[in-house]
Scaffold this active site. Structure first.
Site, PDB file in Angstrom:
ATOM      1  N   ARG A  26      11.825 -14.555   9.630  1.00 26.61           N
ATOM      2  CA  ARG A  26      11.879 -13.017   9.395  1.00 26.61           C
ATOM      3  C   ARG A  26      10.786 -12.639   8.492  1.00 26.61           C
ATOM      4  NH1 ARG A  26      17.825 -10.609  10.072  1.00 26.61           N
ATOM      5  NH2 ARG A  26      18.509 -11.936  12.008  1.00 26.61           N
ATOM      6  N   GLU A  36      10.307 -10.672   6.368  1.00 23.35           N
ATOM      7  CA  GLU A  36      10.572  -9.718   5.492  1.00 23.35           C
ATOM      8  C   GLU A  36       9.619  -9.406   4.630  1.00 23.35           C
ATOM      9  OE1 GLU A  36      13.832  -8.640   5.433  1.00 23.35           O
ATOM     10  OE2 GLU A  36      14.979 -10.172   6.152  1.00 23.35           O
ATOM     11  N   ARG A  96      17.931 -12.807  -2.451  1.00 19.47           N
ATOM     12  CA  ARG A  96      18.550 -13.273  -1.318  1.00 19.47           C
ATOM     13  C   ARG A  96      18.137 -13.030  -0.004  1.00 19.47           C
ATOM     14  NH1 ARG A  96      20.411  -8.212   0.594  1.00 19.47           N
ATOM     15  NH2 ARG A  96      19.761  -6.499  -0.693  1.00 19.47           N
ATOM     16  N   HIS A  97      16.750 -12.995  -0.028  1.00 17.23           N
ATOM     17  CA  HIS A  97      15.794 -13.150   1.354  1.00 17.23           C
ATOM     18  C   HIS A  97      15.150 -14.304   1.425  1.00 17.23           C
ATOM     19  CE1 HIS A  97      17.127  -8.761   1.509  1.00 17.23           C
ATOM     20  NE2 HIS A  97      17.249  -9.007   2.875  1.00 17.23           N
ATOM     21  N   GLU A 140      26.023  -9.138   1.515  1.00 18.93           N
ATOM     22  CA  GLU A 140      26.419  -9.479   3.127  1.00 18.93           C
ATOM     23  C   GLU A 140      26.163 -10.704   3.355  1.00 18.93           C
ATOM     24  OE1 GLU A 140      24.056  -6.886   5.703  1.00 18.93           O
ATOM     25  OE2 GLU A 140      24.047  -8.666   7.150  1.00 18.93           O
ATOM     26  N   SER A 182      26.597 -10.327  10.146  1.00 20.03           N
ATOM     27  CA  SER A 182      26.915  -9.127  10.851  1.00 20.03           C
ATOM     28  C   SER A 182      27.129  -9.481  12.515  1.00 20.03           C
ATOM     29  CB  SER A 182      25.420  -8.721  11.078  1.00 20.03           C
ATOM     30  OG  SER A 182      24.915  -7.935  10.028  1.00 20.03           O
ATOM     31  N   ARG A 207      22.985 -17.852   2.277  1.00 20.64           N
ATOM     32  CA  ARG A 207      24.110 -16.842   1.628  1.00 20.64           C
ATOM     33  C   ARG A 207      25.201 -17.566   1.375  1.00 20.64           C
ATOM     34  NH1 ARG A 207      22.245 -10.847   3.396  1.00 20.64           N
ATOM     35  NH2 ARG A 207      19.692 -11.144   2.941  1.00 20.64           N
TER      36      ARG A 207
HETATM   37  P1  ATP Z   1      20.144  -7.902   6.909  1.00 22.77           P
HETATM   38  O1  ATP Z   1      20.389  -9.556   7.061  1.00 22.77           O
HETATM   39  O2  ATP Z   1      20.656  -7.208   7.900  1.00 22.77           O
HETATM   40  O3  ATP Z   1      18.705  -8.002   6.581  1.00 22.77           O
HETATM   41  P2  ATP Z   1      20.519  -7.738   4.158  1.00 22.77           P
HETATM   42  O4  ATP Z   1      21.837  -7.840   3.327  1.00 22.77           O
HETATM   43  O5  ATP Z   1      19.385  -8.697   4.134  1.00 22.77           O
HETATM   44  O6  ATP Z   1      20.908  -7.594   5.715  1.00 22.77           O
HETATM   45  P3  ATP Z   1      18.718  -5.695   4.298  1.00 22.77           P
HETATM   46  O7  ATP Z   1      19.103  -4.721   5.341  1.00 22.77           O
HETATM   47  O8  ATP Z   1      17.466  -6.782   4.145  1.00 22.77           O
HETATM   48  O9  ATP Z   1      20.204  -6.441   4.012  1.00 22.77           O
HETATM   49  O10 ATP Z   1      18.881  -4.969   2.741  1.00 22.77           O
HETATM   50  C1  ATP Z   1      19.840  -4.478   2.288  1.00 22.77           C
HETATM   51  C2  ATP Z   1      19.680  -3.332   1.491  1.00 22.77           C
HETATM   52  O11 ATP Z   1      18.814  -3.997   0.521  1.00 22.77           O
HETATM   53  C3  ATP Z   1      18.596  -2.269   2.087  1.00 22.77           C
HETATM   54  O12 ATP Z   1      18.857  -1.087   1.606  1.00 22.77           O
HETATM   55  C4  ATP Z   1      17.328  -2.673   1.464  1.00 22.77           C
HETATM   56  O13 ATP Z   1      16.443  -1.519   1.111  1.00 22.77           O
HETATM   57  C5  ATP Z   1      17.770  -3.220   0.096  1.00 22.77           C
HETATM   58  N1  ATP Z   1      16.586  -4.215  -0.246  1.00 22.77           N
HETATM   59  C6  ATP Z   1      16.132  -5.367   0.338  1.00 22.77           C
HETATM   60  N2  ATP Z   1      15.340  -5.936  -0.412  1.00 22.77           N
HETATM   61  C7  ATP Z   1      15.114  -5.143  -1.493  1.00 22.77           C
HETATM   62  C8  ATP Z   1      14.180  -5.218  -2.794  1.00 22.77           C
HETATM   63  N3  ATP Z   1      13.346  -6.144  -2.989  1.00 22.77           N
HETATM   64  N4  ATP Z   1      14.391  -4.320  -3.562  1.00 22.77           N
HETATM   65  C9  ATP Z   1      15.218  -3.320  -3.604  1.00 22.77           C
HETATM   66  N5  ATP Z   1      16.072  -3.094  -2.404  1.00 22.77           N
HETATM   67  C10 ATP Z   1      15.943  -4.040  -1.592  1.00 22.77           C
HETATM   68  P1  AMO Z   2      21.523  -9.926  10.642  1.00 28.29           P
HETATM   69  O1  AMO Z   2      20.170  -9.630  10.969  1.00 28.29           O
HETATM   70  O2  AMO Z   2      22.546  -9.111   9.879  1.00 28.29           O
HETATM   71  O3  AMO Z   2      22.297 -10.100  12.187  1.00 28.29           O
HETATM   72  O4  AMO Z   2      21.529 -11.637  10.200  1.00 28.29           O
HETATM   73  C1  AMO Z   2      22.811 -12.149  10.058  1.00 28.29           C
HETATM   74  C2  AMO Z   2      22.897 -12.901   8.858  1.00 28.29           C
HETATM   75  O5  AMO Z   2      21.754 -13.902   8.655  1.00 28.29           O
HETATM   76  C3  AMO Z   2      21.597 -13.619   7.426  1.00 28.29           C
HETATM   77  N1  AMO Z   2      20.082 -13.302   6.957  1.00 28.29           N
HETATM   78  C4  AMO Z   2      19.348 -13.948   6.189  1.00 28.29           C
HETATM   79  N2  AMO Z   2      19.660 -14.794   5.108  1.00 28.29           N
HETATM   80  C5  AMO Z   2      18.456 -14.967   4.406  1.00 28.29           C
HETATM   81  N3  AMO Z   2      17.044 -14.157   4.408  1.00 28.29           N
HETATM   82  C6  AMO Z   2      16.800 -13.520   5.604  1.00 28.29           C
HETATM   83  N4  AMO Z   2      16.018 -12.862   5.637  1.00 28.29           N
HETATM   84  C7  AMO Z   2      17.864 -13.258   6.160  1.00 28.29           C
HETATM   85  N5  AMO Z   2      18.134 -12.267   7.449  1.00 28.29           N
HETATM   86  C8  AMO Z   2      19.231 -12.427   7.683  1.00 28.29           C
HETATM   87  C9  AMO Z   2      22.583 -12.749   6.393  1.00 28.29           C
HETATM   88  C10 AMO Z   2      23.052 -11.702   7.525  1.00 28.29           C
HETATM   89  O6  AMO Z   2      24.175 -11.342   7.322  1.00 28.29           O
HETATM   90  N6  AMO Z   2      21.902 -10.972  15.810  1.00 28.29           N
HETATM   91  C11 AMO Z   2      22.575 -10.519  14.573  1.00 28.29           C
HETATM   92  C12 AMO Z   2      24.099 -11.284  14.446  1.00 28.29           C
HETATM   93  C13 AMO Z   2      24.844 -11.038  15.461  1.00 28.29           C
HETATM   94  O7  AMO Z   2      25.197  -9.878  15.722  1.00 28.29           O
HETATM   95  O8  AMO Z   2      25.688 -11.984  16.119  1.00 28.29           O
HETATM   96  C14 AMO Z   2      21.723 -10.774  13.267  1.00 28.29           C
HETATM   97  O9  AMO Z   2      20.825 -11.398  13.278  1.00 28.29           O
HETATM   98  O10 AMO Z   2      23.568 -13.555   6.043  1.00 28.29           O
END
Ligand code: ATP
Ligand code: AMO
Length: 434
Positions: A211, A213, A219-220, A357, A360, A408
């Site tokens: 991704r 990102e 956490r990413h 999180e 999903s 995570r």
């Molecule tokens: P996903 O796996 O679906 O990406 P996630 O837990 O990684 O879920 P995001 O949607 O990436 O969630 O981000 C969750 C929330 O955290 C969003 O509201 C996003 O704007 C916020 N967020 C992510 N990165 C940052 C950052 N560097 N600073 C502030 N807020 C952030």
């Molecule tokens: P989603 O985008 O929420 O859902 O991703 C699922 C889970 O994967 C982890 N994750 C990550 N962990 C670390 N770094 C990242 N950049 C990152 N992106 C995602 C998180 C997140 O909750 N297709 C759907 C899933 C489904 O519906 O089956 C999906 O990808 O723990």
């Protein structure tokens, strides 16, 4: 290595060959000690300058820390040695020398910053508390696989070079594939759905996701490992049951089989296996609970995403793993099915750890016409996804599933500050090697 026995297995009266890294050298004048270290532990090697061959003593004393030595000798009982025994050497061979200047100190006496540690992972993993993270990661993955198998799911591997994204166009890494545009896979989403519609019915995959990102957060990752599940004839509640079971199984296995590692990490006492019965809050209940705390500046309304801050507030409120269900249809992707009786609500869910999180998922839209309409609503061209949508014309059963971030799961389980600590060689905006 030929002729090697593990250092910590040495018993008095034995002639042994041990091999390992020089952890420490203590020179007390007439007598000196080398502490050799390997996966099994440490052992003391005694050097008596007046009584032993000069070459042998010199070889031992000249070896810099972290050099690999092979030592032949006799094991003697010695109450003052850290393990109660020591090796009195008859031969010392330098198997692999180490430079005197080390980029980081594996004995842990000098702290290193995370970037230095990540640049020197070989040395970093010589520290027991870092090694422990990756031993636990391996056990976690073993337990996850076993849990899926006991839920009758078949392990699959799907392509990582793909023609289309699924999780939103901006987070894709484009690559050139023999002159054609292609992407690194963001999620096995569409492939695992295609397999749920096959005779495999229930599938899981553990593999990398990519991704692009934009943000650099604790956490990413730009390359993460996703634990994915998809099951035919499942609805979203059954998919949640599986997520709960897999998470709990991972914790149970680590509690049972990684006691030493948890001890090394200093978290053995507080390590708790979750109850396996996670509260399920609807999205509306989640908003109400966050709003009721009054801790956020803004008042959350239907349709808002849960910000990082809102997630923290809710996590503190609930205090354990929990689900947020029935998300507004408009915030969930095209493949998530809406409730038949309340189309503004989706079957999409997230599974949360109080810190963040983890998962999903949801029930999928398996009806062909509705699926095509969903693509169009999201501004996607269904033609591009023809390889996927056409299978929905040949008997696609109702199905549901989810994706969980492996790093995570590990980071929340071990209370690590930064997700990069849960991967050997993390990829982030600043880091493409090693
Ligand atoms: P996903 O796996 O679906 O990406 P996630 O837990 O990684 O879920 P995001 O949607 O990436 O969630 O981000 C969750 C929330 O955290 C969003 O509201 C996003 O704007 C916020 N967020 C992510 N990165 C940052 C950052 N560097 N600073 C502030 N807020 C952030
Ligand atoms: P989603 O985008 O929420 O859902 O991703 C699922 C889970 O994967 C982890 N994750 C990550 N962990 C670390 N770094 C990242 N950049 C990152 N992106 C995602 C998180 C997140 O909750 N297709 C759907 C899933 C489904 O519906 O089956 C999906 O990808 O723990």
């Amino acid at each position: 290595m030929h002729g090697r026995t593990y250092t910590a297995d040495a018993t008095p009266g034995e002639a042994v060959t041990v091999a390992g890294w020089v952890h420490e050298t203590r020179d007390l004048g007439g007598i000196a000690f080398l502490i050799l270290r390997d996966k099994s532990g440490k052992i003391q090697v005694k050097l008596e300058k007046d009584e032993m061959d000069d070459d042998l003593v010199e070889t031992g004393l000249d070896a810099h820390r972290e050099s690999v030595l092979k030592v032949e000798g006799d094991v003697k009982e010695e109450p003052r040695a850290p393990t109660g025994v020591e090796v009195v050497p008859t031969d010392i061979e330098v198997v692999a020398p180490a430079d005197p200047e080390l980029p980081l100190d594996p004995s842990g006496k000098v702290d290193a910053e995370l970037p230095t540690r990540l640049n020197n992972r070989t040395l970093d993993l010589r520290k027991p508390e870092v090694q422990a993270i990756f031993e636990i990661r391996a056990e976690l993955l073993r337990a996850v696989r076993d849990a899926f198998r006991s839920h009758e799911a078949t392990e699959i591997n799907t392509p990582k070079i793909v023609a289309t994204g699924t999780e939103g166009g901006t987070e894709l890494f484009p690559i050139s594939y023999f002159g054609e545009e292609a992407f690194m896979n963001q999620s096995p989403q569409l492939f695992k759905q295609l397999m749920a519609g096959s005779n495999l019915e229930r599938v899981f995959e553990i593999g990398p996701i990519f991704r692009a990102e934009e943000h650099n957060t604790p956490r990413h990752l730009n390359e993460a490992h996703s634990i994915d599940f998809e099951g035919a004839f499942c609805d979203h509640t059954e998919a949640m049951d599986v997520a709960e079971a897999v998470t709990t199984a991972a914790y149970e296995a680590v509690a049972e089989n990684c006691a030493d590692e948890l001890e090394t990490l200093g978290i053995a006492d507080e390590f708790e296996v979750p109850s396996g019965d996670f509260p399920r809050l609807s999205y509306q209940e989640a908003l109400d609970r966050v709003n009721a705390t009054g801790e956020l500046d803004e008042h959350l309304v239907w349709g808002d995403d849960l910000s990082t801050e809102a997630e923290h507030v809710l996590g503190q409120e609930v205090g354990e793993h929990y689900f947020v269900t029935d998300w507004p249809s408009e915030v969930k992707p095209f493949y998530i099915k809406d409730h038949d009786d309340e189309p503004e609500k989706s079957t999409g869910f997230d599974m949360m750890h109080p810190r963040m999180e983890l998962v999903s998922g949801g029930q999928r839209e398996h009806r062909y016409e509705e699926l095509i309409a969903g693509f169009e609503q999201q501004g996607l061209d269904p033609e591009e996804f023809d390889y996927y949508t056409k299978m929905f014309r040949y008997g696609m059963p109702p199905h549901a599933g989810w994706g969980m971030g492996c790093e995570r799961l590990l980071m929340t389980m071990l209370d690590l500050d930064n997700i990069r600590e849960a991967v050997l060689f993390p990829r982030d905006r600043q880091r493409l090697s090693p």
